[in-house]
Design a protein around this motif. Structure first.
Motif, PDB file in Angstrom:
ATOM      1  N   LEU A 199       0.808  -1.217   0.000  1.00 10.76           N
ATOM      2  CA  LEU A 199       0.000   0.000   0.000  1.00 10.76           C
ATOM      3  C   LEU A 199       0.840   1.265   0.000  1.00 10.76           C
ATOM      4  N   ALA A 200       1.901   1.299   0.797  1.00 11.72           N
ATOM      5  CA  ALA A 200       2.663   2.543   0.945  1.00 11.72           C
ATOM      6  C   ALA A 200       4.098   2.245   1.320  1.00 11.72           C
ATOM      7  N   ALA A 201       4.959   2.137   0.330  1.00 11.82           N
ATOM      8  CA  ALA A 201       6.381   1.906   0.595  1.00 11.82           C
ATOM      9  C   ALA A 201       7.176   2.241  -0.655  1.00 11.82           C
ATOM     10  N   GLY A 202       8.432   2.584  -0.441  1.00 16.93           N
ATOM     11  CA  GLY A 202       9.327   2.839  -1.562  1.00 16.93           C
ATOM     12  C   GLY A 202      10.302   1.712  -1.791  1.00 16.93           C
ATOM     13  N   SER A 203      10.245   0.697  -0.925  1.00 12.97           N
ATOM     14  CA  SER A 203      11.143  -0.443  -1.034  1.00 12.97           C
ATOM     15  C   SER A 203      10.551  -1.596  -0.238  1.00 12.97           C
ATOM     16  N   GLY A 204      11.147  -2.766  -0.396  1.00 12.76           N
ATOM     17  CA  GLY A 204      10.647  -3.949   0.294  1.00 12.76           C
ATOM     18  C   GLY A 204       9.989  -4.908  -0.687  1.00 12.76           C
ATOM     19  N   ILE A 205       9.745  -6.130  -0.226  1.00  8.59           N
ATOM     20  CA  ILE A 205       9.158  -7.157  -1.076  1.00  8.59           C
ATOM     21  C   ILE A 205       7.774  -6.742  -1.571  1.00  8.59           C
ATOM     22  N   GLY A 206       6.959  -6.184  -0.687  1.00 10.66           N
ATOM     23  CA  GLY A 206       5.626  -5.753  -1.096  1.00 10.66           C
ATOM     24  C   GLY A 206       5.677  -4.676  -2.158  1.00 10.66           C
ATOM     25  N   GLN A 207       6.580  -3.702  -2.001  1.00 10.93           N
ATOM     26  CA  GLN A 207       6.704  -2.631  -2.987  1.00 10.93           C
ATOM     27  C   GLN A 207       7.209  -3.181  -4.314  1.00 10.93           C
ATOM     28  N   MET A 208       8.113  -4.157  -4.264  1.00 11.16           N
ATOM     29  CA  MET A 208       8.596  -4.796  -5.487  1.00 11.16           C
ATOM     30  C   MET A 208       7.439  -5.426  -6.253  1.00 11.16           C
ATOM     31  N   MET A 209       6.536  -6.087  -5.541  1.00  8.20           N
ATOM     32  CA  MET A 209       5.382  -6.703  -6.174  1.00  8.20           C
ATOM     33  C   MET A 209       4.428  -5.658  -6.740  1.00  8.20           C
ATOM     34  N   GLU A 210       4.226  -4.566  -6.012  1.00  5.02           N
ATOM     35  CA  GLU A 210       3.318  -3.523  -6.476  1.00  5.02           C
ATOM     36  C   GLU A 210       3.855  -2.832  -7.730  1.00  5.02           C
ATOM     37  N   MET A 211       5.140  -2.520  -7.756  1.00  9.00           N
ATOM     38  CA  MET A 211       5.730  -1.904  -8.949  1.00  9.00           C
ATOM     39  C   MET A 211       5.639  -2.847 -10.146  1.00  9.00           C
ATOM     40  N   ALA A 212       5.868  -4.132  -9.899  1.00  6.97           N
ATOM     41  CA  ALA A 212       5.759  -5.102 -10.981  1.00  6.97           C
ATOM     42  C   ALA A 212       4.326  -5.189 -11.498  1.00  6.97           C
ATOM     43  N   ARG A 213       3.361  -5.095 -10.610  1.00  5.46           N
ATOM     44  CA  ARG A 213       1.948  -5.113 -11.044  1.00  5.46           C
ATOM     45  C   ARG A 213       1.649  -3.930 -11.947  1.00  5.46           C
ATOM     46  N   GLN A 214       2.152  -2.762 -11.567  1.00 10.92           N
ATOM     47  CA  GLN A 214       1.915  -1.577 -12.387  1.00 10.92           C
ATOM     48  C   GLN A 214       2.562  -1.692 -13.761  1.00 10.92           C
ATOM     49  N   LEU A 215       3.662  -2.434 -13.844  1.00  5.42           N
ATOM     50  CA  LEU A 215       4.362  -2.618 -15.116  1.00  5.42           C
ATOM     51  C   LEU A 215       3.915  -3.885 -15.847  1.00  5.42           C
ATOM     52  N   PHE A 216       2.885  -4.557 -15.307  1.00  9.66           N
ATOM     53  CA  PHE A 216       2.368  -5.802 -15.881  1.00  9.66           C
ATOM     54  C   PHE A 216       3.428  -6.895 -15.948  1.00  9.66           C
ATOM     55  N   ARG A 217       4.333  -6.893 -14.945  1.00 11.17           N
ATOM     56  CA  ARG A 217       5.329  -7.962 -14.833  1.00 11.17           C
ATOM     57  C   ARG A 217       4.800  -9.015 -13.857  1.00 11.17           C
ATOM     58  N   ILE A 218       3.886  -9.839 -14.358  1.00 14.44           N
ATOM     59  CA  ILE A 218       3.256 -10.831 -13.489  1.00 14.44           C
ATOM     60  C   ILE A 218       4.269 -11.864 -13.023  1.00 14.44           C
ATOM     61  N   ASP A 219       5.310 -12.103 -13.813  1.00 18.84           N
ATOM     62  CA  ASP A 219       6.340 -13.038 -13.381  1.00 18.84           C
ATOM     63  C   ASP A 219       7.041 -12.541 -12.121  1.00 18.84           C
ATOM     64  N   VAL A 220       7.299 -11.248 -12.044  1.00 21.60           N
ATOM     65  CA  VAL A 220       7.930 -10.673 -10.849  1.00 21.60           C
ATOM     66  C   VAL A 220       6.954 -10.690  -9.675  1.00 21.60           C
ATOM     67  N   VAL A 221       5.670 -10.409  -9.955  1.00 22.90           N
ATOM     68  CA  VAL A 221       4.660 -10.459  -8.886  1.00 22.90           C
ATOM     69  C   VAL A 221       4.611 -11.852  -8.273  1.00 22.90           C
ATOM     70  N   LEU A 222       4.555 -12.871  -9.115  1.00 23.70           N
ATOM     71  CA  LEU A 222       4.484 -14.242  -8.606  1.00 23.70           C
ATOM     72  C   LEU A 222       5.788 -14.652  -7.928  1.00 23.70           C
ATOM     73  N   ALA A 223       6.909 -14.135  -8.394  1.00 32.72           N
ATOM     74  CA  ALA A 223       8.173 -14.392  -7.703  1.00 32.72           C
ATOM     75  C   ALA A 223       8.136 -13.798  -6.305  1.00 32.72           C
ATOM     76  N   GLY A 224       7.561 -12.587  -6.182  1.00 34.79           N
ATOM     77  CA  GLY A 224       7.417 -11.980  -4.862  1.00 34.79           C
ATOM     78  C   GLY A 224       6.485 -12.774  -3.963  1.00 34.79           C
ATOM     79  N   VAL A 225       5.413 -13.311  -4.541  1.00 35.58           N
ATOM     80  CA  VAL A 225       4.495 -14.155  -3.766  1.00 35.58           C
ATOM     81  C   VAL A 225       5.225 -15.392  -3.245  1.00 35.58           C
ATOM     82  N   PHE A 226       6.025 -15.999  -4.105  1.00 34.53           N
ATOM     83  CA  PHE A 226       6.785 -17.182  -3.693  1.00 34.53           C
ATOM     84  C   PHE A 226       7.764 -16.850  -2.571  1.00 34.53           C
ATOM     85  N   VAL A 227       8.509 -15.754  -2.717  1.00 36.45           N
ATOM     86  CA  VAL A 227       9.486 -15.368  -1.692  1.00 36.45           C
ATOM     87  C   VAL A 227       8.782 -15.043  -0.375  1.00 36.45           C
ATOM     88  N   SER A 228       7.662 -14.329  -0.447  1.00 42.10           N
ATOM     89  CA  SER A 228       6.917 -13.983   0.772  1.00 42.10           C
ATOM     90  C   SER A 228       6.442 -15.235   1.497  1.00 42.10           C
TER      91      SER A 228
END
Length: 252
Positions: A199-228
């Motif tokens: 929701l509100a961060a400039g860094s971290g695993i959650g922010q990595m997933m959110e930025m990837a979602r905005q860029l339509f990088r679903i592979d990065v989003v799912l990688a973040g889900v796996f790491v989390s």
């Protein structure tokens, strides 16, 4: 040895089945590739982020936030729950408020905390601390209340000072429920931290997933889900291992 391997095999079977189903759905084109990427693409994204240091950087920031926030929240919860269990006056004054607030989802506090603290680091640490505070405080309260009265009578008979009584008698006797509370609090703190970073961060695993979602990088989003999920699993198993060894030591 054979039984352990069989147990591990049974535990991995649902994961393998899920991966096979995922691969089959991706290969069949049931969903657009922007929605469902192949497992191999997720692995490739994970390895690429590991090599360029992006994953390590985000993960270290998230774990640092977790360590600080959980440490503060767990310490405060342990002290508060113990005080509440030892003092009838404290229970009468703060017990109803505590029981009411612990029913409120931690994420419901986010709008108020954003207004009070902004969205900088202390905001995330406070949110993690709140997530850890309530399970640990409740476990400490139940654990101390469950200590046999004979412990108190012996301490009173020998006029044991308060701090030695707490450190050497009371808290060790309340160890099982306290460790359970720490385990629940740590898992909850990690989940809340990821949601907070989304929701509100400039860094971290959650922010990595959110930025990837905005860029339509679903592979990065799912990688973040796996790491989390992997980090949450390892944290839970780590505390469970400590709990098991501690209880075995007490029994001995």
């Amino acid at each position: 040895m054979t039984s352990n391997l069989s147990r591990i095999g049974f535990g991995l079977a649902p994961l393998v089945a899920l991966l096979l189903l995922w691969q089959a759905a991706s290969a069949a084109g049931l969903f657009p590739p922007q929605v469902l990427v192949a497992p191999a693409d997720v692995v490739a994204a994970l390895l690429a982020m590991w090599r360029n240091g992006e994953l390590v950087a985000h993960l270290s920031i998230s774990l640092t936030r977790l360590l600080i926030g959980f440490g503060l929240g767990a310490a405060a919860g342990l002290a508060f729950g113990t005080a509440l269990a030892l003092s009838r006056l404290a229970e009468a004054l703060f017990g109803p408020l505590f029981q009411a607030l612990r029913q409120v989802p931690v994420l419901a506090f986010l709008p108020m905390l954003v207004l009070l603290l902004g969205i900088e680091e202390r905001f995330k640490i406070v949110v993690v601390a709140i997530a850890a505070f309530f399970p640990v405080a409740l476990a400490a309260f139940d654990g101390v209340r469950g200590v046999p009265r004979s412990h108190f009578e012996v301490a009173k008979l020998y006029r044991t000072p308060l701090l030695p009584f707490l450190g050497r008698i009371l808290l060790p006797a309340a160890t099982p429920p306290v460790l359970t509370g720490l385990r629940i609090g740590l898992t909850r703190a990690w989940l809340v931290l990821i949601a907070c970073e989304l929701l509100a961060a400039g860094s971290g695993i959650g922010q990595m997933m959110e930025m990837a979602r905005q860029l339509f990088r679903i592979d990065v989003v799912l990688a973040g889900v796996f790491v989390s999920g992997l980090i949450g699993f390892l944290l839970d198993r780590g505390v469970k291992l400590i709990e098991r060894r501690t209880l075995r030591w007490k029994a001995a």
